[in-house]
Write a protein that holds these residues in place. Structure first.
Motif, PDB file in Angstrom:
ATOM      1  N   ALA A  29       0.848  -1.109   0.032  1.00 47.87           N
ATOM      2  CA  ALA A  29      -0.120  -0.084  -0.018  1.00 47.87           C
ATOM      3  C   ALA A  29       0.897   1.041  -0.049  1.00 47.87           C
ATOM      4  O   ALA A  29       0.587   2.217  -0.602  1.00 47.87           O
ATOM      5  N   ALA A  30       1.838   1.326   0.958  1.00 49.36           N
ATOM      6  CA  ALA A  30       2.743   2.550   0.808  1.00 49.36           C
ATOM      7  C   ALA A  30       3.517   2.760  -0.529  1.00 49.36           C
ATOM      8  O   ALA A  30       3.686   3.882  -0.681  1.00 49.36           O
ATOM      9  N   ALA A  31       3.968   1.792  -0.988  1.00 50.39           N
ATOM     10  CA  ALA A  31       4.683   1.837  -2.457  1.00 50.39           C
ATOM     11  C   ALA A  31       3.937   2.314  -3.250  1.00 50.39           C
ATOM     12  O   ALA A  31       4.563   2.924  -4.369  1.00 50.39           O
ATOM     13  N   GLN A  32       2.469   1.921  -3.306  1.00 58.57           N
ATOM     14  CA  GLN A  32       1.564   2.276  -4.503  1.00 58.57           C
ATOM     15  C   GLN A  32       1.192   3.959  -4.257  1.00 58.57           C
ATOM     16  O   GLN A  32       0.508   4.397  -5.390  1.00 58.57           O
ATOM     17  N   ALA A  33       1.452   4.549  -3.013  1.00 58.49           N
ATOM     18  CA  ALA A  33       0.417   5.762  -2.512  1.00 58.49           C
ATOM     19  C   ALA A  33       1.154   6.948  -2.877  1.00 58.49           C
ATOM     20  O   ALA A  33       2.447   6.922  -2.930  1.00 58.49           O
ATOM     21  N   PRO A  34       0.275   7.964  -3.416  1.00 53.79           N
ATOM     22  CA  PRO A  34       1.055   9.400  -3.436  1.00 53.79           C
ATOM     23  C   PRO A  34       1.270  10.060  -2.333  1.00 53.79           C
ATOM     24  O   PRO A  34       0.573   9.493  -1.301  1.00 53.79           O
TER      25      PRO A  34
END
Length: 239
Positions: free
Chosen positions: A119-124
């Protein structure tokens, strides 16, 4: 809107029926009522979701049903796929789903960590999802972990990433919750001035992680806040 309110109310009522005690201290009658109400909530969630296909809120509420009824990992993946399609960077959705993947519910330490990291890797920036690995770390460790565990380079990096995300979050409605967790970690890491800054931003609110896991959450919050303020003041006077 009425359908959504009704569905959420049913789920909240089910969890009140169950109560907050551990399973071994919860009566069979409570569990039966809990499961019966949750089962009935599924049709209401589906109806609310169908009325507004763009709104993730009914499906997010459905995670509470998934937790209580013990959805299989496959069922949870299917539910999450629908939620993610509607709101890929929704903080509350990710936070609640992370609970499912924790070892205390229906996942494991590894699954919780992987879910949070993805989730963190994909989030703006500003989505607050950079804080999710920090939440997972806390959920995966005992609340009385020694300070050294909090001060490892890896955990410090998690805190720094969450701090940067919080700084970019503007008026995000869940920002106060993230600040509470950051304040706790910063105190544990001996970063008292930075902790004071987080406490100042949320002073007066204590219904958040980590305090809501402790029996006397208000006392725990005040103790950490007082320690941070006192040490930060001493450090400032020595400069």
């Amino acid at each position: 809107m009425a359908a959504l309110v009704h569905a959420r109310t049913r789920i909240m009522y089910a969890w009140r029926l169950r109560g907050a005690r551990l399973a071994r201290y919860t009566s069979r009658r409570r569990f039966e009522g809990f499961h019966q109400v949750l089962l009935s909530s599924r049709d209401e969630i589906a109806r609310a979701a169908s009325l507004n296909p763009q709104d993730p809120t009914p499906l997010i509420a459905g995670i509470g049903t998934a937790l209580g009824l013990g959805y299989s990992n496959r069922e949870m993946h299917a539910l999450w796929k629908e939620i993610f399609a509607r709101a890929p960077h929704h903080y509350e959705a990710h936070y609640v789903a992370l609970q499912y993947w924790c070892a205390k519910w229906h996942g494991s330490k590894k699954l919780a960590r992987e879910f949070a990291e993805t989730a963190a890797a994909q989030a703006p920036p500003g989505s607050l999802l950079a804080a999710l690995p920090l939440v997972a770390w806390y959920e995966n460790h005992d609340i009385e972990m020694p300070a050294d565990a909090y001060r490892s380079p890896k955990v410090r990096a998690l805190v720094d990433a969450a701090l940067a995300d919080a700084a970019a979050a503007g008026d995000h409605p869940r920002l106060p919750e993230v600040r509470h967790l950051l304040a706790h970690f910063l105190v544990k890491q001996g970063r008292y001035q930075a902790a004071v800054e987080q406490f100042r931003a949320v002073d007066g609110r204590v219904d958040a992680l980590p305090w809501n896991y402790w029996p006397w959450k208000g006392l725990a919050y005040r103790a950490k806040r007082t320690k941070a303020a006192r040490v930060a003041l001493r450090e400032a006077l020595r400069r």
